[in-house]
Design a protein around this motif. Structure first.
Motif, PDB file in Angstrom:
ATOM      1  N   UNK A  45      84.091 -29.390 -77.929  1.00  0.00           N
ATOM      2  CA  UNK A  45      84.414 -28.032 -78.360  1.00  0.00           C
ATOM      3  C   UNK A  45      83.419 -27.543 -79.400  1.00  0.00           C
ATOM      4  N   UNK A  46      82.837 -26.389 -79.129  1.00  0.00           N
ATOM      5  CA  UNK A  46      81.835 -25.827 -80.035  1.00  0.00           C
ATOM      6  C   UNK A  46      82.422 -25.585 -81.421  1.00  0.00           C
ATOM      7  N   UNK A  47      81.552 -25.721 -82.420  1.00  0.00           N
ATOM      8  CA  UNK A  47      81.958 -25.453 -83.804  1.00  0.00           C
ATOM      9  C   UNK A  47      80.918 -24.538 -84.442  1.00  0.00           C
ATOM     10  N   UNK A  48      80.981 -23.236 -84.106  1.00  0.00           N
ATOM     11  CA  UNK A  48      79.971 -22.316 -84.638  1.00  0.00           C
ATOM     12  C   UNK A  48      79.997 -22.192 -86.145  1.00  0.00           C
ATOM     13  N   UNK A  49      81.168 -22.375 -86.774  1.00  0.00           N
ATOM     14  CA  UNK A  49      81.236 -22.302 -88.231  1.00  0.00           C
ATOM     15  C   UNK A  49      80.451 -23.444 -88.863  1.00  0.00           C
ATOM     16  N   UNK A  50      80.571 -24.643 -88.297  1.00  0.00           N
ATOM     17  CA  UNK A  50      79.815 -25.773 -88.822  1.00  0.00           C
ATOM     18  C   UNK A  50      78.319 -25.573 -88.609  1.00  0.00           C
ATOM     19  N   UNK A  51      77.935 -25.032 -87.449  1.00  0.00           N
ATOM     20  CA  UNK A  51      76.517 -24.768 -87.189  1.00  0.00           C
ATOM     21  C   UNK A  51      75.971 -23.761 -88.195  1.00  0.00           C
TER      22      UNK A  51
END
Length: 428
Positions: free
Chosen positions: A369-375
């Protein structure tokens, strides 16, 4: 001063014009692989204005060529003979590998892809286009219409009928668990099945390595296998080399060469790095395709003298200093260093790429599952450490993009990797 500029920016420019960072950065000057902001902070640049500063910031050979050309004539349009344009076209035609090649210059990769679509649809008398899932080809009406990445496609309206093909993302999708050979076979079977349900398309357009999509790529040979199927049906292959061209991948000068056993593409587009910051894009095609248009055309700014002078100087420097070889050597070291770090950071799903075109995909630990906030947090932390990188990806922009100038040296690669390590380890 930066806050004042940000307010002025927001007052007169579109809301959808993206800015990086919670506190956007004003870059005032650069040299080599470094840039400085308005507060005097120095950064190692691992994104190069979106893969555009290909050789180095303020490269003396390019700045001299631009200055000298500006002192003679800057622009005349394509209505007049233009020596720098002819000279650069000759060089690119020879390097392209396309037989009896013709070159048309534009001002951007978007315009180059737009022209390639015009040529393919006119030549084939079909408005159906095959494109790859997770793809990106620019922001014009037609380019947005074929983009396979919903985050960069603001409208479903299009002058083209677009059908999307499997294969651009190796580690996701229904074929991800297969071996490389089985993956290619499955994608080819899917392509054949798709073609059995539609009128003959004009062309397949594909990035050898998907740029905005997060630097994803299929196994070597996929597009060669596709080409066999397409060639049997007279369907053209357009290689979008806007981000992969000029030796960035290290192993090859063009990205298509990783898939080249059945010859070069019918049409190839380029842009970004060739101008080292000047606005150059273009299309290379076999003569019968390029010459298929039966109406008049010109380009006001494509191929203008000052950009052509920059392109010639930049290309000469690239070839004379074997920056493709440097991308292979230094990029290989950087990828291995980042993979070693990633093995200790649960949020890093994958470090992928080749040469100086590297993607780091961030997900929720233990999942896909993507984690755009972490990126986004890693992007901010890298900046705090003195490093500029990019981001992208088809899964909610959760991939970090690393693409320094091709003259990057080993010490700078180590410095950037150390900053990235700290930024990645800061993920909660």
């Amino acid at each position: 001063m930066t806050n004042d500029l940000l307010g002025r920016h927001r007052a007169v420019l579109p809301d959808w014009l993206a800015l990086y960072y919670e506190e956007p950065l004003e870059i005032t000057h650069g040299e080599g692989r470094h840039v400085w902001d308005a507060q005097g902070n120095r950064y190692l640049d691992f994104f190069g204005g979106i893969l555009t500063t290909m050789t180095a910031h303020a490269l003396p050979e390019v700045t001299k060529a631009v200055s000298e050309q500006a002192g003679r004539i800057i622009h005349s349009s394509t209505l007049y003979l233009n020596r720098p344009m002819v000279e650069l076209a000759e060089r690119i035609a020879q390097l392209s590998g396309i037989p009896d090649a013709r070159v048309f210059f534009t001002t951007s990769g978007t315009e180059a892809n737009d022209t390639a679509l015009l040529l393919a649809t006119a030549y084939r008398r079909s408005n159906t286009i095959l494109a790859m899932r997770n793809s990106y080809h620019g922001r014009s009406f037609s380019a947005v219409g074929i983009t396979g990445n919903s985050g960069w496609s603001p409208t479903s309206l299009s002058p083209l009928q677009t059908l999307y093909v499997h294969g651009g993302v190796r580690t996701r999708g229904p074929f991800a668990s297969l071996s490389d050979d089985a993956y290619i076979a499955a994608c080819v079977d899917d392509l054949k099945d798709l073609l059995g349900h539609t009128r003959a398309p004009a062309a397949l357009i594909a990035e050898p390595v998907q740029g905005v999509g997060g630097f994803t790529a299929p196994p070597d040979g996929l597009y060669a296998a596709f080409r066999e199927v397409l060639h049997e049906r007279g369907i053209l292959w357009i290689a979008d080399e806007v981000q992969t061209g000029w030796g960035r991948t290290g192993e090859h000068f063009w990205g298509w060469q990783a898939h080249g056993r059945n010859g070069p593409p019918d049409i190839m587009t380029f842009a970004k790095g060739i101008g080292n910051g000047m606005s150059i894009g273009g299309v290379v095609a076999r003569s019968e395709i390029m010459n298929c248009l039966d109406s008049n055309s010109i380009s006001t700014f494509g191929g203008t003298q000052i950009t052509m002078a920059a392109g010639l100087a930049n290309l000469n420097y690239l070839l004379e200093h074997d920056l493709q070889g440097n991308a292979r050597r230094v990029g290989g070291l950087l990828i291995e260093r980042l993979r070693a770090v990633a093995a200790q950071v649960p949020a890093v799903r994958e470090v992928r790429g080749r040469g100086l075109m590297i993607g780091i995909e961030i997900t929720e630990p233990g999942t896909d599952d993507a984690d755009p906030q972490a990126a986004a947090a890693v992007l901010e932390a890298a900046r705090e450490g003195g490093l500029l990188i990019g981001k992208g990806g088809g899964h909610n922009t959760s991939a970090l993009r690393v693409a320094p100038p091709l003259s990057l040296n080993v010490a700078e690669a180590e410095e950037g990797a150390a900053i990235l390590e700290n930024a990645l380890r800061s993920i909660p």
